[in-house]
Enzyme design. Structure first.
Site, PDB file in Angstrom:
ATOM      1  N   ASP A  95     -10.465  -6.214  -3.924  1.00  0.00           N
ATOM      2  CA  ASP A  95      -9.350  -6.827  -4.653  1.00  0.00           C
ATOM      3  C   ASP A  95      -8.323  -7.396  -3.681  1.00  0.00           C
ATOM      4  OD1 ASP A  95     -10.586  -5.822  -6.939  1.00  0.00           O
ATOM      5  OD2 ASP A  95      -9.268  -4.087  -7.055  1.00  0.00           O
ATOM      6  N   HIS A 114       0.853  -1.191   0.000  1.00  0.00           N
ATOM      7  CA  HIS A 114       0.000   0.000   0.000  1.00  0.00           C
ATOM      8  C   HIS A 114       0.887   1.238   0.000  1.00  0.00           C
ATOM      9  CE1 HIS A 114      -3.406  -2.518   1.928  1.00  0.00           C
ATOM     10  NE2 HIS A 114      -3.504  -2.516   0.608  1.00  0.00           N
ATOM     11  N   SER A 170      -0.991  -1.477 -11.913  1.00  0.00           N
ATOM     12  CA  SER A 170      -1.221  -0.966 -10.568  1.00  0.00           C
ATOM     13  C   SER A 170      -2.282  -1.835  -9.896  1.00  0.00           C
ATOM     14  CB  SER A 170      -1.698   0.487 -10.662  1.00  0.00           C
ATOM     15  OG  SER A 170      -2.070   0.962  -9.401  1.00  0.00           O
ATOM     16  N   GLY A 171      -2.156  -2.043  -8.590  1.00  0.00           N
ATOM     17  CA  GLY A 171      -3.098  -2.893  -7.862  1.00  0.00           C
ATOM     18  C   GLY A 171      -4.553  -2.594  -8.145  1.00  0.00           C
ATOM     19  N   HIS A 225      -9.847  -0.218  -3.118  1.00  0.00           N
ATOM     20  CA  HIS A 225      -9.938  -1.510  -3.814  1.00  0.00           C
ATOM     21  C   HIS A 225      -9.847  -2.664  -2.811  1.00  0.00           C
ATOM     22  CE1 HIS A 225      -5.683  -0.742  -3.381  1.00  0.00           C
ATOM     23  NE2 HIS A 225      -5.389  -1.951  -3.801  1.00  0.00           N
ATOM     24  N   ASP A 249      -1.167  -1.472   4.797  1.00  0.00           N
ATOM     25  CA  ASP A 249      -1.363  -0.349   5.716  1.00  0.00           C
ATOM     26  C   ASP A 249      -2.697  -0.563   6.415  1.00  0.00           C
ATOM     27  OD1 ASP A 249      -1.817   2.017   7.035  1.00  0.00           O
ATOM     28  OD2 ASP A 249      -1.716   3.286   5.248  1.00  0.00           O
ATOM     29  N   ASP A 252      -3.555  -6.529  -8.700  1.00  0.00           N
ATOM     30  CA  ASP A 252      -3.863  -7.517  -7.659  1.00  0.00           C
ATOM     31  C   ASP A 252      -4.452  -8.780  -8.288  1.00  0.00           C
ATOM     32  OD1 ASP A 252      -3.034  -5.725  -5.644  1.00  0.00           O
ATOM     33  OD2 ASP A 252      -5.061  -4.923  -5.398  1.00  0.00           O
ATOM     34  N   ARG A 277      -7.248 -14.073  -0.087  1.00  0.00           N
ATOM     35  CA  ARG A 277      -8.019 -15.324  -0.108  1.00  0.00           C
ATOM     36  C   ARG A 277      -7.364 -16.362  -1.014  1.00  0.00           C
ATOM     37  NH1 ARG A 277     -11.378 -17.690  -3.417  1.00  0.00           N
ATOM     38  NH2 ARG A 277     -12.885 -19.162  -2.594  1.00  0.00           N
ATOM     39  N   THR A 286       3.278   0.650  -9.172  1.00  0.00           N
ATOM     40  CA  THR A 286       4.128   1.624  -8.493  1.00  0.00           C
ATOM     41  C   THR A 286       5.137   0.950  -7.586  1.00  0.00           C
ATOM     42  OG1 THR A 286       2.229   3.123  -8.518  1.00  0.00           O
ATOM     43  CG2 THR A 286       4.095   3.771  -7.169  1.00  0.00           C
TER      44      THR A 286
END
Length: 156
Positions: A100, A17, A64-65, A97, A90, A70, A106, A45
């Site tokens: 995600d 994060h 990007s996530g 998101h 964080d 993700d 999971r 990033t």
């Protein structure tokens, strides 16, 4: 990116994060010898920063996530292409998101992939003898065996 390119050597994913990106990068610098013979895939990033901090490592940037990175990592977990996930989260900042993130964690759980969410856990993970030999680690049964009842259920 071809899946055969990824699995030629041991592979890990790195995600962080925003408020944790510097901490992850500094942690990788401290532990860079653990990653010299590994393929690292990272969300956008995070990957960009890792390339700046440790330019000698084999790092592939994904999206990007929040823009699909993700899910890309989740797909790689489901395909058996990753040996571990380093995801410095964080816990004090809401994430837009979040669904995600939950899906990624999971999948790591379902497929029995070690996941380190902070530097302490990451230190334990890289200091384990199984980090160099994940194939020797005792683990859960394959997904098909663990979830056999689910996979063979009848749908009305």
């Amino acid at each position: 990116m071809n899946s055969h390119q990824i699995k030629k050597k041991k592979s890990v994913a790195m995600v962080a994060h925003d408020r944790m990106k510097t901490e992850l990068c500094e942690w990788v610098v401290t532990n860079k010898t653990q990653f010299q013979d590994r393929q690292i895939v990272a969300t956008g990033t995070t990957g960009k920063l890792l390339l700046e901090y440790v330019p000698g490592l084999d790092i592939t940037r994904l999206k990007s996530g929040p823009l699909g990175g993700d899910q890309q990592i989740g797909a790689m977990i489901a395909e058996g292409l990753l040996d571990a996930l380093f995801f410095f989260q964080d816990p004090m900042t809401p994430q837009p998101h979040d669904s995600d993130i939950k899906a990624l964690v999971r999948l790591a759980t379902v497929y029995d992939i070690p996941i380190a969410c902070n530097p302490s856990t990451a230190n334990y993970l890289v200091s384990s003898p199984y980090f160099d030999y994940p194939e020797k680690a005792p683990g859960a049964d394959p997904v098909q065996e663990q979830f056999q009842d689910y996979l063979q259920r009848e749908i009305d």
